[in-house]
Design a protein around this motif. Structure first.
Motif, PDB file in Angstrom:
ATOM      1  N   MET A   1       0.833  -1.188   0.000  1.00  0.00           N
ATOM      2  CA  MET A   1       0.000   0.000   0.000  1.00  0.00           C
ATOM      3  C   MET A   1       0.876   1.249   0.000  1.00  0.00           C
ATOM      4  SD  MET A   1      -3.045  -0.798   2.699  1.00  0.00           S
ATOM      5  CE  MET A   1      -4.464  -0.013   2.004  1.00  0.00           C
ATOM      6  N   ALA A   2       0.266   2.328  -0.398  1.00  0.00           N
ATOM      7  CA  ALA A   2       0.959   3.607  -0.419  1.00  0.00           C
ATOM      8  C   ALA A   2       0.346   4.541   0.622  1.00  0.00           C
ATOM      9  CB  ALA A   2       0.839   4.223  -1.811  1.00  0.00           C
ATOM     10  N   ARG A   3       1.033   5.602   0.874  1.00  0.00           N
ATOM     11  CA  ARG A   3       0.582   6.580   1.860  1.00  0.00           C
ATOM     12  C   ARG A   3      -0.503   7.489   1.280  1.00  0.00           C
ATOM     13  NH1 ARG A   3       4.515   7.010   6.067  1.00  0.00           N
ATOM     14  NH2 ARG A   3       6.398   5.885   5.543  1.00  0.00           N
ATOM     15  N   ILE A   4      -1.193   8.176   2.163  1.00  0.00           N
ATOM     16  CA  ILE A   4      -2.142   9.218   1.798  1.00  0.00           C
ATOM     17  C   ILE A   4      -1.642  10.493   2.468  1.00  0.00           C
ATOM     18  CG2 ILE A   4      -4.530  10.029   1.955  1.00  0.00           C
ATOM     19  CD1 ILE A   4      -5.354   7.064   2.221  1.00  0.00           C
ATOM     20  N   ILE A   5      -1.656  11.592   1.733  1.00  0.00           N
ATOM     21  CA  ILE A   5      -1.235  12.880   2.281  1.00  0.00           C
ATOM     22  C   ILE A   5      -2.451  13.796   2.372  1.00  0.00           C
ATOM     23  CG2 ILE A   5       0.138  14.968   1.896  1.00  0.00           C
ATOM     24  CD1 ILE A   5       2.233  13.320   0.552  1.00  0.00           C
ATOM     25  N   ALA A   6      -2.570  14.508   3.495  1.00  0.00           N
ATOM     26  CA  ALA A   6      -3.651  15.467   3.683  1.00  0.00           C
ATOM     27  C   ALA A   6      -3.087  16.867   3.854  1.00  0.00           C
ATOM     28  CB  ALA A   6      -4.493  15.093   4.897  1.00  0.00           C
TER      29      ALA A   6
ATOM     30  N   GLU B   1      -0.766   7.377  -2.577  1.00  0.00           N
ATOM     31  CA  GLU B   1      -1.957   6.878  -3.255  1.00  0.00           C
ATOM     32  C   GLU B   1      -2.983   7.973  -3.513  1.00  0.00           C
ATOM     33  OE1 GLU B   1      -5.455   4.165  -1.519  1.00  0.00           O
ATOM     34  OE2 GLU B   1      -3.526   3.150  -1.687  1.00  0.00           O
ATOM     35  N   ALA B   2      -3.049   8.964  -2.615  1.00  0.00           N
ATOM     36  CA  ALA B   2      -4.078   9.994  -2.754  1.00  0.00           C
ATOM     37  C   ALA B   2      -3.705  11.237  -1.966  1.00  0.00           C
ATOM     38  CB  ALA B   2      -5.418   9.461  -2.252  1.00  0.00           C
ATOM     39  N   PHE B   3      -4.301  12.343  -2.402  1.00  0.00           N
ATOM     40  CA  PHE B   3      -4.230  13.598  -1.669  1.00  0.00           C
ATOM     41  C   PHE B   3      -5.606  13.854  -1.063  1.00  0.00           C
ATOM     42  CE2 PHE B   3      -1.009  15.237  -4.998  1.00  0.00           C
ATOM     43  CZ  PHE B   3       0.077  14.836  -4.238  1.00  0.00           C
ATOM     44  N   VAL B   4      -5.626  14.311   0.173  1.00  0.00           N
ATOM     45  CA  VAL B   4      -6.873  14.700   0.840  1.00  0.00           C
ATOM     46  C   VAL B   4      -6.745  16.178   1.166  1.00  0.00           C
ATOM     47  CG1 VAL B   4      -8.354  14.355   2.836  1.00  0.00           C
ATOM     48  CG2 VAL B   4      -7.204  12.391   1.789  1.00  0.00           C
ATOM     49  N   ILE B   5      -7.726  16.945   0.733  1.00  0.00           N
ATOM     50  CA  ILE B   5      -7.685  18.390   0.900  1.00  0.00           C
ATOM     51  C   ILE B   5      -8.835  18.824   1.792  1.00  0.00           C
ATOM     52  CG2 ILE B   5      -7.783  20.609  -0.307  1.00  0.00           C
ATOM     53  CD1 ILE B   5      -6.777  19.042  -2.825  1.00  0.00           C
TER      54      ILE B   5
ATOM     55  N   LYS C   1      -3.300  18.990  -9.320  1.00  0.00           N
ATOM     56  CA  LYS C   1      -3.728  18.187 -10.478  1.00  0.00           C
ATOM     57  C   LYS C   1      -2.775  18.382 -11.652  1.00  0.00           C
ATOM     58  CE  LYS C   1      -8.638  18.063  -9.494  1.00  0.00           C
ATOM     59  NZ  LYS C   1      -9.961  18.601  -9.848  1.00  0.00           N
ATOM     60  N   LYS C   2      -2.320  19.602 -11.834  1.00  0.00           N
ATOM     61  CA  LYS C   2      -1.413  19.911 -12.941  1.00  0.00           C
ATOM     62  C   LYS C   2      -0.064  19.205 -12.764  1.00  0.00           C
ATOM     63  CE  LYS C   2       0.968  23.791 -15.094  1.00  0.00           C
ATOM     64  NZ  LYS C   2       1.241  25.229 -15.014  1.00  0.00           N
ATOM     65  N   HIS C   3       0.475  19.239 -11.555  1.00  0.00           N
ATOM     66  CA  HIS C   3       1.815  18.692 -11.309  1.00  0.00           C
ATOM     67  C   HIS C   3       1.821  17.205 -10.954  1.00  0.00           C
ATOM     68  CE1 HIS C   3       4.095  22.431 -11.591  1.00  0.00           C
ATOM     69  NE2 HIS C   3       2.998  23.001 -11.140  1.00  0.00           N
ATOM     70  N   PHE C   4       0.710  16.703 -10.423  1.00  0.00           N
ATOM     71  CA  PHE C   4       0.626  15.301 -10.003  1.00  0.00           C
ATOM     72  C   PHE C   4      -0.695  14.700 -10.499  1.00  0.00           C
ATOM     73  CE2 PHE C   4       2.772  17.854  -6.709  1.00  0.00           C
ATOM     74  CZ  PHE C   4       4.061  17.357  -6.833  1.00  0.00           C
TER      75      PHE C   4
ATOM     76  N   LYS D   1       7.509  17.112  -4.475  1.00  0.00           N
ATOM     77  CA  LYS D   1       8.365  16.434  -5.456  1.00  0.00           C
ATOM     78  C   LYS D   1       9.458  15.634  -4.752  1.00  0.00           C
ATOM     79  CE  LYS D   1       7.498  19.666  -9.200  1.00  0.00           C
ATOM     80  NZ  LYS D   1       7.994  20.794  -9.989  1.00  0.00           N
ATOM     81  N   LYS D   2      10.079  16.228  -3.751  1.00  0.00           N
ATOM     82  CA  LYS D   2      11.116  15.520  -2.992  1.00  0.00           C
ATOM     83  C   LYS D   2      10.518  14.346  -2.228  1.00  0.00           C
ATOM     84  CE  LYS D   2      14.330  19.341  -2.300  1.00  0.00           C
ATOM     85  NZ  LYS D   2      14.923  20.260  -1.325  1.00  0.00           N
ATOM     86  N   TYR D   3       9.371  14.569  -1.609  1.00  0.00           N
ATOM     87  CA  TYR D   3       8.735  13.512  -0.825  1.00  0.00           C
ATOM     88  C   TYR D   3       8.363  12.325  -1.715  1.00  0.00           C
ATOM     89  CZ  TYR D   3       5.827  11.273   2.662  1.00  0.00           C
ATOM     90  OH  TYR D   3       5.307  10.364   3.554  1.00  0.00           O
ATOM     91  N   LEU D   4       7.832  12.615  -2.892  1.00  0.00           N
ATOM     92  CA  LEU D   4       7.387  11.559  -3.804  1.00  0.00           C
ATOM     93  C   LEU D   4       8.549  10.788  -4.434  1.00  0.00           C
ATOM     94  CD1 LEU D   4       4.410  13.425  -5.477  1.00  0.00           C
ATOM     95  CD2 LEU D   4       4.278  11.500  -3.881  1.00  0.00           C
TER      96      LEU D   4
END
Length: 137
Positions: free
Chosen positions: A1-6, A51-55, A80-83, A42-45
């Motif tokens: 599984m991958a992480r989710i970032i909020a 897996e997802a961004f939560v805003i 959305k533009k960059h990722f 970009k560095k983190y990725l």
């Protein structure tokens, strides 16, 4: 599984939280200036799968968009533009900053440390991420 970032987006600071790879625990990651968030991601990725961004979706008490909603939508568009491969999810962020402040008050931190607004933003992002994880279960 991958992480989710909020994200708890603000025009001065963005609180960032992340799950563990198994998506069990939400943890505050950092507070980043909006101009630095893309480079940070970009560095983190480069080292972590996401897996997802939560805003956090800023709303008024009546459910209508708050004044900051346009800024958050712009942030979403930039993500959305960059990722483009990372899906986005929105979570109502009403009361998250207040909950974050209450959490800090109960933590036993010294008064000087409790005033740290960056800490509030990171905890608010963690609360947003926890809400999302609970909804998904």
């Amino acid at each position: 599984m991958a992480r989710i970032i909020a994200f708890d987006y603000g025009t001065k600071r963005i609180g960032v939280a992340v799950t563990d790879p198994l998506q069990i625990i939400a943890t505050g990651l950092d507070t980043i200036h909006p101009k630095e968030i893309l480079e940070f991601l970009k560095k983190y990725l480069q080292t972590e799968q996401v897996e997802a961004f939560v805003i956090g979706d800023p709303k008024q008490m009546d459910g209508s968009p708050s004044d900051s909603a346009q800024h958050v939508k712009g942030f979403s568009t930039t993500l959305k533009k960059h990722f483009p491969e990372i899906p986005q999810f929105w979570v109502d962020e009403r009361f998250t900053s207040k909950l974050a402040q209450e959490t800090i008050m109960k933590s036993g931190l010294k008064k000087q440390d409790r005033r740290n607004k960056e800490r509030v933003d990171t905890i608010a992002a963690t609360i947003i991420l926890q809400y999302f994880m609970e909804e998904e279960r």
